[in-house]
Design an enzyme around this catalytic site. Structure first.
Site, PDB file in Angstrom:
ATOM      1  N   HIS A 101       0.834  -1.198   0.000  1.00  0.00           N
ATOM      2  CA  HIS A 101       0.000   0.000   0.000  1.00  0.00           C
ATOM      3  C   HIS A 101       0.875   1.256   0.000  1.00  0.00           C
ATOM      4  O   HIS A 101       0.445   2.329  -0.429  1.00  0.00           O
ATOM      5  CB  HIS A 101      -0.910   0.038   1.232  1.00  0.00           C
ATOM      6  CG  HIS A 101      -1.961  -1.028   1.242  1.00  0.00           C
ATOM      7  ND1 HIS A 101      -1.721  -2.296   1.703  1.00  0.00           N
ATOM      8  CD2 HIS A 101      -3.262  -1.002   0.855  1.00  0.00           C
ATOM      9  CE1 HIS A 101      -2.828  -3.015   1.595  1.00  0.00           C
ATOM     10  NE2 HIS A 101      -3.780  -2.260   1.088  1.00  0.00           N
TER      11      HIS A 101
ATOM     12  N   ASP B 217      -4.778  -6.703  -7.394  1.00  0.00           N
ATOM     13  CA  ASP B 217      -4.971  -5.989  -6.140  1.00  0.00           C
ATOM     14  C   ASP B 217      -5.305  -4.547  -6.530  1.00  0.00           C
ATOM     15  O   ASP B 217      -5.202  -4.154  -7.699  1.00  0.00           O
ATOM     16  CB  ASP B 217      -3.703  -6.060  -5.289  1.00  0.00           C
ATOM     17  CG  ASP B 217      -3.986  -5.889  -3.800  1.00  0.00           C
ATOM     18  OD1 ASP B 217      -5.078  -5.407  -3.461  1.00  0.00           O
ATOM     19  OD2 ASP B 217      -3.115  -6.217  -2.984  1.00  0.00           O
TER      20      ASP B 217
END
Length: 700
Positions: free
Chosen positions: A341, A425
């Site tokens: 992230h 993702d």
């Protein structure tokens, strides 16, 4: 016979010549308003699941339209059975076997069209001894059942691309999206979206969630939406009104396939009742790096066999409810020390090592027919050493797996034989967004072998970029169509199909309220939590006796109130000290000095929060140095916490911060739950020594 005049003859001839054109126009108009050229039984479609697990089975009927799309139909049709001695069928398509051998033909008709399917009830010759009678379905065959080819032939390029895009609408104009907005409805229609992902901000109550999901499906133009969520359990739990199941590492500590499958099934039942049909779970990363900041307790553990075994059990439980499961994050995010992230992690291992560790659980999932696999924003230079220039700073970086054809097509599909759906993702994560432009990232992902683009940066920009890439040949149309074929295959398999007469929102809400947070699910949650609690160390301190009126002091910061509340249920003479400081106040020191038992709860999620210099760890040191009372450590999230305070008198790992886990820990501390959990990871000590080995777990 009366003769026609010349003028009337010419007029009649002209009308006859015009009639086909008029009829063609009427047919076109009828098609526009919904001409139905066929009615078929869904279970005759090759992609439809026909698994028989009981003495009854419910069939579904589809109206098939001229433009290739199809809808479930319940009204205006009749079901009948030929040979009711073998099987009967009711008005809703529910087939029930009588127990007598033979074949029954089940037919559906709307008065104009009809279809049939066969049910056999015959002895199973594959078993030894006296054969059991086993029901099987015999599908009809023919071009009329090739719904996907018919759909692809008639879909526009924009419709095909739309099936591959899955954005989130977490917020709109700074407000959480908890109800359908006209702007979002327009986007679903305009871009022909194939799916949407929901987040915790979107799913507040059972009633509100069921209504929102229903409104999303109504907004879909032709094909049902993949309504997706990350309902892993444990620390990644999105439903605010659902059952908070323990996470994967807690399940790993139970070592129980049965408990894990039950958890997966309960999660699936709650999602299904709300209309959510795809879960981005289970995590099948092997967490063999204690410093991993993003996987950790989301993994079943460090042993590839355990991860594969429990991952498959979770998948079975989830998929048997009709919810699509997703193994993540391929080829493996467990041995990383960077959160994707926030940055771009690297796994340096070669293919031989990857096959033994990281890839092993994913292969087990593939062999168990998992519906989807999510990619990892992680570089694997030994698999793909392609270098690209980062848009962030112009430096040369390795190509992440999400964008790598060698990883997604060469490794996953060609070498490992996976034929299911591949989803990225989230593409707004910094591992991708920092280094690649929004359109560039999506084009690379599609050409690498991705079927669904999750959370692209800028819906309009990305959609237009994909249209242009298809038009100019940068993405071959065959690539798009192969992905859409896989998407529609999953939708047919899982019954994600729009209905001619959707269930009313009121009925959906009523059903959901019976299932979400049900007593049955709470019992599964409780059992999983209790079985997971791992007593790692006990220097003759535990269990405590709740009959004694001893002074118990609970100290910590994050979630310490929840731990205190659970302990107070057993010992009312409990005081909670919540402090983020490195030292106690004079008043707090006095409370500690008078304590008979001290329970210190630590909460960590990365190396920094576990370091000796972290405020909570420094406070732990102060408490242990200043008291004669036994100190019991509780690793609220990470079992690795004990690395920082190995001298503690007792240590319990509970693997998560949900209520059931706190209650299970409290019950264990006071002897109401005999701990049975085993460490699913190794706890390292100093100088590469092992502090507590894999499988450690004490009992009373």
């Amino acid at each position: 016979m009366r003769k026609l005049s010349k003028g009337l003859f010419i007029a009649t001839l002209s009308l006859c010549m015009l009639l086909p054109q008029v009829l063609t126009g009427q047919q076109a108009k009828a098609s526009e308003i919904g001409k139905i050229p066929d009615l078929i039984i869904l279970q005759n479609v090759p992609q439809s699941d026909v698994t028989l697990e009981s003495d009854s089975f419910t069939l579904d009927a589809l109206n098939v339209y001229e433009d290739g799309h199809f809808k479930l139909v319940e009204d205006g049709i009749e079901w009948s059975s030929k040979n009711r001695n073998v099987a009967t069928v009711d008005g809703n398509g529910k087939v029930t076997f009588t127990g007598k051998p033979g074949r029954a033909w089940i037919t559906v008709s709307d008065g104009t069209h009809e279809d049939r399917i066969a049910f056999d009830f015959k002895p199973d010759r594959s078993t030894k001894g006296k054969p059991d009678f086993k029901p099987t379905i015999i599908k009809e065959q023919g071009d009329r059942y090739d719904l996907i080819s018919h759909a692809l032939e008639n879909m526009t390029m924009e419709e095909k691309v739309g099936q591959m895009i899955m954005p989130d609408f977490r917020t709109w104009d700074g407000e959480n999206v908890t109800e359908m907005l006209p702007e979002i409805e327009n986007l679903v229609e305009q871009y022909h979206l194939g799916g949407v992902i929901l987040f915790r901000e979107n799913v507040v109550t059972t009633e509100q969630t069921a209504k929102l999901v229903s409104e999303y499906q109504q907004a879909s133009e032709k094909y049902g939406l993949l309504m997706t969520i990350d309902q892993e359990g444990g620390i990644v739990t999105r439903l605010q009104s659902g059952t908070d199941m323990p996470g994967n590492m807690a399940l790993g500590a139970t070592r129980s396939e049965e408990i894990t499958q039950n958890v997966g099934r309960a999660i699936g039942e709650e999602l299904t009742s709300l209309g959510i049909n795809m879960n981005l779970a289970p995590v099948m990363d092997v967490n063999n790096n204690p410093d991993n900041p993003v996987i950790g307790v989301r993994s079943f553990g460090e042993d590839p066999e355990l991860v594969g075994q429990l991952g498959v059990a979770y998948t079975k439980g989830l998929q048997e409810t009709g919810v699509a499961a997703t193994a993540k994050h391929f080829p493996g995010h467990g041995d990383t020390a960077v959160d994707s992230h926030l940055g771009l992690p690297e796994v340096p291992h070669d293919l031989e090592r990857l096959k033994k560790v990281e890839l092993y659980p994913f292969q087990q999932a593939m062999d168990a027919d998992i519906d989807a696999i999510m990619t990892a924003h992680v570089t694997f230079p030994k698999i793909d050493d392609t270098k690209v220039i980062s848009q962030k700073d112009g430096t040369e970086i390795a190509l992440p797996a999400t964008l790598s054809e060698k990883v997604l097509t060469g490794l996953m599909r060609d070498e490992m034989g996976y034929e299911g759906l591949v989803i990225t993702d989230a593409l707004n994560m910094k591992a991708i967004a920092d280094h690649f432009g929004p359109v560039d990232a999506v084009i690379r992902a599609v050409n690498a072998g991705t079927d669904i683009i999750l959370m692209p940066v800028g819906l309009e920009e990305v959609a237009e970029g994909l249209y242009d890439a298809v038009d100019n040949g940068e993405i071959p149309m065959v690539t798009i169509e192969e992905s859409v074929e896989r998407i529609l295959t999953l939708k047919l398999k899982r019954g994600i199909i729009k209905s001619e007469s959707p269930q009313s929102v009121e009925d959906k809400i009523a059903e959901a309220k019976e299932i979400v947070g049900s007593e049955e699910h709470k019992e599964i949650e409780k059992k999983a939590a209790e079985r997971s609690i791992t007593l790692v160390k006990n220097d003759n301190v535990l269990p405590l006796n709740d009959a004694d009126n001893e002074k118990v002091v609970v100290i910590g910061n994050s979630y310490i109130g929840s731990l205190g509340d659970a302990l107070k249920a057993h010992q009312p003479n409990t005081t909670v000290i919540s402090s983020s400081d490195t030292v106690l106040t004079e008043e707090q020191k006095q409370i500690v000095a008078e304590a008979d038992q001290i329970i210190f709860g630590t909460y960590t999620y990365n190396v920094s929060s576990r370091s000796a210099g972290n405020p909570q760890m420094r406070l732990m040191d102060e408490v242990m140095a200043s008291t004669e009372a036994p100190v019991i450590g509780v690793g609220i999230r990470n079992p690795y916490d004990v690395m920082t305070y190995p001298e503690v008198d007792a240590f319990i790992a509970q693997y998560g911060f949900r209520k059931a886990s706190f209650e299970a820990t409290a019950a264990t501390i006071f002897g109401k739950n005999n701990p049975a959990g085993q460490l699913p990871v190794t706890i390292p000590g100093q100088d590469s020594e092992v502090l507590y080995g894999y499988g450690t777990g004490l009992s009373y």
